[in-house]
Design an enzyme around this catalytic site. Structure first.
Site, mmCIF file in Angstrom:
data_model
loop_
_atom_site.group_PDB
_atom_site.id
_atom_site.type_symbol
_atom_site.label_atom_id
_atom_site.label_comp_id
_atom_site.label_asym_id
_atom_site.label_seq_id
_atom_site.Cartn_x
_atom_site.Cartn_y
_atom_site.Cartn_z
ATOM 1 N N ARG A 58 0.979 -1.160 0.119
ATOM 2 C CA ARG A 58 0.086 0.084 0.081
ATOM 3 C C ARG A 58 0.929 1.187 0.016
ATOM 4 O O ARG A 58 0.490 2.282 -0.445
ATOM 5 C CB ARG A 58 -0.900 0.168 1.096
ATOM 6 C CG ARG A 58 -1.718 1.182 1.317
ATOM 7 C CD ARG A 58 -2.812 1.101 2.274
ATOM 8 N NE ARG A 58 -2.637 0.643 3.665
ATOM 9 C CZ ARG A 58 -1.933 1.150 4.385
ATOM 10 N NH1 ARG A 58 -1.711 2.380 4.315
ATOM 11 N NH2 ARG A 58 -1.837 0.469 5.717
ATOM 12 N N TYR A 111 -16.635 17.352 -14.841
ATOM 13 C CA TYR A 111 -17.099 15.635 -14.594
ATOM 14 C C TYR A 111 -17.987 15.774 -13.289
ATOM 15 O O TYR A 111 -17.667 16.236 -12.187
ATOM 16 C CB TYR A 111 -15.731 14.930 -14.436
ATOM 17 C CG TYR A 111 -16.190 13.437 -14.346
ATOM 18 C CD1 TYR A 111 -16.536 12.507 -15.349
ATOM 19 C CD2 TYR A 111 -16.195 12.716 -13.252
ATOM 20 C CE1 TYR A 111 -16.692 11.296 -15.507
ATOM 21 C CE2 TYR A 111 -16.474 11.574 -13.024
ATOM 22 C CZ TYR A 111 -16.830 10.675 -14.054
ATOM 23 O OH TYR A 111 -17.016 9.375 -14.217
ATOM 24 N N ASP A 186 -7.648 19.035 -13.923
ATOM 25 C CA ASP A 186 -8.160 17.815 -14.137
ATOM 26 C C ASP A 186 -7.693 17.783 -15.657
ATOM 27 O O ASP A 186 -8.169 18.430 -16.437
ATOM 28 C CB ASP A 186 -9.445 17.557 -14.021
ATOM 29 C CG ASP A 186 -9.944 16.187 -14.144
ATOM 30 O OD1 ASP A 186 -9.299 15.643 -15.344
ATOM 31 O OD2 ASP A 186 -11.011 15.711 -13.725
ATOM 32 N N LYS A 211 -9.622 6.597 -18.753
ATOM 33 C CA LYS A 211 -9.905 7.197 -20.071
ATOM 34 C C LYS A 211 -8.884 6.725 -21.053
ATOM 35 O O LYS A 211 -8.256 5.686 -21.252
ATOM 36 C CB LYS A 211 -10.103 8.679 -19.879
ATOM 37 C CG LYS A 211 -11.160 8.958 -18.844
ATOM 38 C CD LYS A 211 -12.558 8.028 -18.899
ATOM 39 C CE LYS A 211 -13.240 7.964 -17.576
ATOM 40 N NZ LYS A 211 -13.465 9.394 -16.922
HETATM 41 C C1 LIG Z 1 -13.904 9.794 -15.757
HETATM 42 C C2 LIG Z 1 -13.411 11.226 -15.123
HETATM 43 C C3 LIG Z 1 -13.277 11.342 -13.929
HETATM 44 C C4 LIG Z 1 -13.390 10.238 -12.814
HETATM 45 O O1 LIG Z 1 -12.451 9.390 -12.963
HETATM 46 P P1 LIG Z 1 -12.898 7.483 -12.503
HETATM 47 O O2 LIG Z 1 -11.362 7.041 -13.112
HETATM 48 O O3 LIG Z 1 -14.152 7.146 -13.278
HETATM 49 O O4 LIG Z 1 -12.850 7.773 -11.049
HETATM 50 C C5 LIG Z 1 -12.443 12.737 -13.476
HETATM 51 N N1 LIG Z 1 -12.513 13.666 -14.226
HETATM 52 C C6 LIG Z 1 -12.819 13.384 -15.490
HETATM 53 C C7 LIG Z 1 -12.564 14.652 -16.667
HETATM 54 C C8 LIG Z 1 -13.256 12.258 -15.986
HETATM 55 O O5 LIG Z 1 -13.365 12.128 -17.364
#
Ligand SMILES: *Cc1c(COP(=O)(O)O)cnc(C)c1O
Length: 398
Positions: A58, A111, A186, A211
C-alpha cells in the site's frame, strides 16, 4: 546517445519509469503485500525514508512506481501518485486543501461527481465548505470569485466536461499565486500528450487513467502529478494513509496502455477533425462544439498549440428537434457504442443530462451550459469511413 539528448513523447511513453537492461522487458507483477527486510537496521531505515519502499505494497510497489515515474515524465512533474480511480485522485486534492468553512472556486462544467461531492450535504458541504462554480474560461470572473483568505483551492477542468470550454491555465496560475493557493487541473480530456498543465503553472495535474492513458476500457485508475517535492510527499502521504491506492495488477494494465498513448491520440484526433466537419455540415445537426473548429470561443488556445497541442478527440453536438430526435440517433448507431467514459480506442456516445451529469440538478446544469439536447461523443481509432457510414445510417432513421 548524447547525454543532453531529450527523448520525445513516444520514446518516454515506452521507456520512462522502467527500462530493462536484462531479464523481462516489462516489470513482473508484484503480487506481494509485504516485503522482507535484510535486517532490523534495514527495516528501520525503510520506515524512516520518505518514499517508504520495500515495506508494504500500500505504501509502495514496483508496478505503481514504474507507472508513476512514466506519467510524471510525460507530464513534466516532480512525481506521480497512482490512485484506485480518477475520483480517488480528485477527492485526495479536495481533502488535502479544503478545511471546514473554507471555500473552493472551480469550473462549473466539471465531470459530474467532481462537482456533486463538493456541493452535496453527504460530502464536503456537511463541513460547511462553500463553493463557487463558474465558467473559468472567463478570467475576470475567476479573479472576482476568489475570496482571500477563505478560498483554499482553485480547481479547473479544461477542456470542461462536457461543454469543452477551455480555461487559460497560465491566467489561472497567476490568480492562484496572488491568493497563495494551489491550482489543480484535471487533465483527463487532453491526456499528457496534448497538454501539460504544470508547464503553464499548475501545482497539480490529475487524470482519470481509466480514459485515454489506459485507452482500452479495461481498468479503472487515477494519477496525481505534483510539480515539486513538497507537494508530492504531502499528497503521497495522504493517498497511502487513506488507502485509495492502485493495485499492482491495474498498474500493469496502465503501463501497457500508456505506451501507445501518442499514437492513439493522433489517430483519434484525426478522426475527430473529420467527424466534426461532417457533423457541422449535416442538415439534421443544430450545432457542434469542438476545440478544432474556428467558432469555438477559445479556439486561439488550440490553434497555435498555445496551450493544447491539438483539438483532441472529444466533441459535443445538438440534433435538430432536441433530445427526442437525438435518442433515435443514439439508439440506432451500431459501431459507435452507447456508453459513458471516453478517450479509448472505441468511439463512445452518450447524453450527459440523463447520464454522466444526471446527478447535477437541472438548474446547475443549465447554468453550466449543459443543455438538455447536448450529446457527447469520444472518437476512437476505427476507420473513418466506418464511423461516417454508421452516422449516415443512424441519421437516416430520424
Ligand atoms: C472519468 C473522469 C473522472 C473520474 O475518474 P474515474 O476513473 O471514473 O474515477 C474525473 N474527471 C474526468 C474529466 C473524467 O472524465
Amino acid at each position: 546517445m548524447d547525454k543532453d539528448h531529450k527523448l520525445g513523447f513516444n520514446s518516454l511513453a515506452v521507456h520512462a519509469g522502467y527500462h530493462a537492461k536484462k531479464g523481462p522487458v516489462n516489470p513482473p507483477i508484484e503480487r506481494s503485500s509485504t516485503f522482507v527486510f535484510d535486517s532490523c537496521r534495514d527495516g528501520a531505515d525503510r520506515f524512516a525514508s520518505p518514499l517508504k519502499d520495500g515495506i508494504y505494497s500500500r505504501l509502495h510497489n514496483s508496478n505503481c512506481d514504474a507507472l508513476e515515474k512514466k506519467i510524471a515524465a510525460l507530464e513534466g512533474g516532480y512525481g506521480g501518485i497512482a490512485t484506485g480511480s480518477g475520483m480517488a485522485a480528485v477527492e485526495t486534492v479536495y481533502y488535502a486543501y479544503l478545511d471546514p468553512t473554507s471555500h473552493i472556486v472551480a469550473t462549473s462544467a466539471l465531470y459530474g461527481p467532481c462537482r456533486s461531492i463538493v456541493e452535496k450535504k453527504e460530502f464536503y458541504a456537511k463541513w460547511g465548505i462553500r463553493s463557487t462554480f463558474l465558467d473559468t474560461s472567463d478570467v475576470n470572473k475567476v479573479r472576482e470569485a476568489v475570496e482571500i483568505p477563505h478560498t483554499k483551492l482553485l480547481y479547473v477542468e479544461t477542456p470542461a466536461n462536457p461543454t469543452l470550454a477551455i480555461t487559460d491555465i497560465k491566467q489561472m496560475s497567476i490568480i492562484a499565486r496572488e491568493a497563495n493557493i494551489p491550482l489543480v487541473v484535471d487533465n483527463t480530456f487532453c491526456s499528457p500528450y496534448l497538454q501539460n498543465p504544470i508547464e503553464f503553472g499548475a501545482d497539480i495535474s490529475l487524470h482519470s487513467m481509466t480514459k485515454s492513458i489506459g485507452g482500452h476500457a479495461n481498468a479503472v485508475g487515477g494519477m496525481l502529478i505534483a510539480k515539486d517535492e513538497e507537494t508530492y510527499y504531502y499528497l503521497r502521504n495522504i493517498v497511502t494513509n487513506r488507502g485509495g491506492i492502485l493495485s499492482p495488477d491495474n498498474a500493469d494494465m496502465f503501463l501497457s496502455g500508456v505506451k501507445t498513448l501518442g499514437l492513439r491520440m493522433e489517430r483519434m484526433q484525426q478522426n475527430a477533425i473529420t467527424i466534426a466537419e461532417y457533423l457541422n455540415k449535416h442538415p439534421k445537426v443544430e450545432w457542434v462544439r469542438f476545440p478544432g473548429l474556428e467558432d469555438h470561443p477559445q479556439h486561439d488556445l488550440v490553434k497555435e498549440g498555445r496551450q493544447m497541442k491539438g483539438p483532441g478527440c472529444m466533441m459535443t453536438f445538438g440534433v435538430k428537434g432536441g433530445y427526442d430526435k437525438a435518442t433515435v440517433l443514439l439508439d440506432n448507431l451500431n459501431l459507435i457504442t452507447l456508453a459513458v467514459s471516453l478517450g479509448g480506442v472505441e468511439s463512445l456516445i452518450q447524453h450527459p443530462a440523463s447520464m454522466t451529469h444526471a446527478g447535477v440538478p437541472e438548474e446547475n446544469r443549465l447554468q453550466a451550459n449543459i443543455s438538455n439536447d447536448l450529446v457527447r461523443i469520444s472518437i476512437g481509432i476505427e476507420n473513418i469511413e466506418d464511423l461516417i457510414a454508421d452516422f449516415d445510417q443512424a441519421f437516416a432513421k430520424i
